[in-house]
Scaffold this motif. Sequence first.
Motif, short mmCIF file in Angstrom:
data_model
loop_
_atom_site.label_atom_id
_atom_site.label_comp_id
_atom_site.label_asym_id
_atom_site.label_seq_id
_atom_site.Cartn_x
_atom_site.Cartn_y
_atom_site.Cartn_z
N MET A 159 2.51 1.67 -3.39
CA MET A 159 1.42 2.04 -4.51
C MET A 159 1.21 3.79 -4.43
O MET A 159 1.02 4.37 -5.20
N ARG A 160 1.13 3.95 -2.85
CA ARG A 160 1.02 5.51 -2.68
C ARG A 160 2.11 6.20 -3.46
O ARG A 160 2.07 7.30 -4.01
N VAL A 179 -1.56 2.14 -10.19
CA VAL A 179 -3.24 1.77 -10.35
C VAL A 179 -3.64 0.87 -9.82
O VAL A 179 -4.78 0.57 -9.24
N TYR A 180 -2.77 -0.13 -9.78
CA TYR A 180 -3.06 -1.64 -9.19
C TYR A 180 -1.70 -2.46 -8.50
O TYR A 180 -0.69 -2.13 -9.06
N ARG A 182 -5.85 1.72 -6.77
CA ARG A 182 -5.61 3.11 -6.45
C ARG A 182 -6.96 3.90 -6.04
O ARG A 182 -7.11 4.63 -4.86
N ASP A 183 -8.14 3.50 -6.82
CA ASP A 183 -9.10 4.13 -6.83
C ASP A 183 -9.97 3.69 -5.28
O ASP A 183 -11.02 4.12 -4.97
N ASP A 210 1.87 6.16 -6.92
CA ASP A 210 0.78 6.31 -7.66
C ASP A 210 0.34 5.46 -8.65
O ASP A 210 -0.04 5.39 -9.75
N TYR A 248 -6.13 2.87 -2.49
CA TYR A 248 -5.17 1.89 -2.43
C TYR A 248 -5.08 0.61 -1.29
O TYR A 248 -4.05 0.09 -1.21
N LYS A 279 0.79 -1.24 -0.01
CA LYS A 279 0.10 0.15 0.02
C LYS A 279 0.81 1.27 -0.04
O LYS A 279 0.64 2.19 -0.63
#
Length: 452
Positions: free
Chosen positions: A309-310, A315-316, A327-328, A313, A331, A306
Amino acid sequence: MDLSCFKAYDLRGRVPDQLNPALAERIGRAYVEITGAKKVIVGYDIRLSSPEIAEALSSGLMAAGADVFDIGLCGTEMVYFATSHYGMDGGIMVTASHNPKDHNGMKMVGPESRPISSDNGLNDIRDRVPEPFTNASEQGRYEPLETMSAYIDHLLGYIDASSLNPLTIVCNAGNGGAGLVIDELEQHLPFEFVKVHHEPNGYFPNGVPNPILPENRSATADAVVEQGAAMGIAWDGDYDRCFFFDENGRFIEGYYIVGLLADQFLRKTGGGKVIHDPRLTWNTLDLVKAAGGEAIESKTGHAFIKQRMRDEDAVYGGEMSAHHYFRDFAYCDSGMIPWLLVAERLCQSGQTLSSLIDARIEAYPASGEINRTIADPAKVIAAIEAKYSVGAKKVSHVDGVSIEFDNWRFNLRMSNTEPVVRLNVESRADIPLMEAKTEELLTEMQRLDDEG
């Protein structure tokens, strides 16, 4: 005071000796004091002890001055969703996921559903619990919050409903909470659901839901074959992990689902970054590159994925352990978004799930994760690395050790919680080589362990 329920990423323990309402109340107070949260989401799973523990937890949160927004019986991802969607300061899910039925626990997040783990507050909460507490000058208030409708709308936003056509899908909630969500989604989708172990039941009449155990798979697999279904899906109790079966009832290794979801998601976004774990990688790297994305390796574990991913940025993000992050979705991991994407792919491509997966298994056959109990894991891993890094193309330490050659690679890592070493091996389109190298490594590990 027994605080052994505090683990590296969450809380889990036996009820009532390791976790009980009195302790839950103190945990609520400590959570507010350490995090400063003023508005907190509380949800709970289908375990028999969960409502009482959630109520005591809420009492502690309110005594410390925080407002509690109770979303009731739900899955872990609904706490993640509600915390981020409604702009709350934090959220706590009362669940022990796939632990035995006399256990319970908690998963905690902060603002934006950022995970609270041992390295960023969980240990501080644990250390605060035994100390004396005083009530806040102003008690927090309690408010039930209906979250399901907003959550369902969000889930449906990941797929193009106009591209869907009728499919028969077997869904096995394992008597956990997933069935409640399927019943809501069903009204919006052209699918016919064959429901196995569907009703929430904290007595777990069909065993604790953990589809990763081979003995728990036959109920789903058999129903797929009997009903001629397009696929089967099974979840754990709090449905943050989902597992797939193709139209022949074959269980699909989570590694290949990561590649399929990365590909499906990148087609929608037209590129972007994908985070994956280092255990098995070649199939994911291949598919992400072909779809115009960028694959980035991260240490295994939800807190690491997580955060990465942040940072990127992305997406998956996907782990072969059946955790899939979006992401949407703040995360966070969801057990519902993945199967919606796979169903959409089946409809759009007109292909069977086996035909989508078979080519990937042939291209990159993998051992699946093999666990071995070893007396001195660090010593064995170091000895294996010393031996196999000679002549290797690449050696990496993102998580344990990954050693790569032209036509095969492996990852060896130790468990955070037990004296277990986890091995994953894959090859390039060569099943006999993959099997031979797996056997060779296991034999060498056994020899090193015997030597002590």
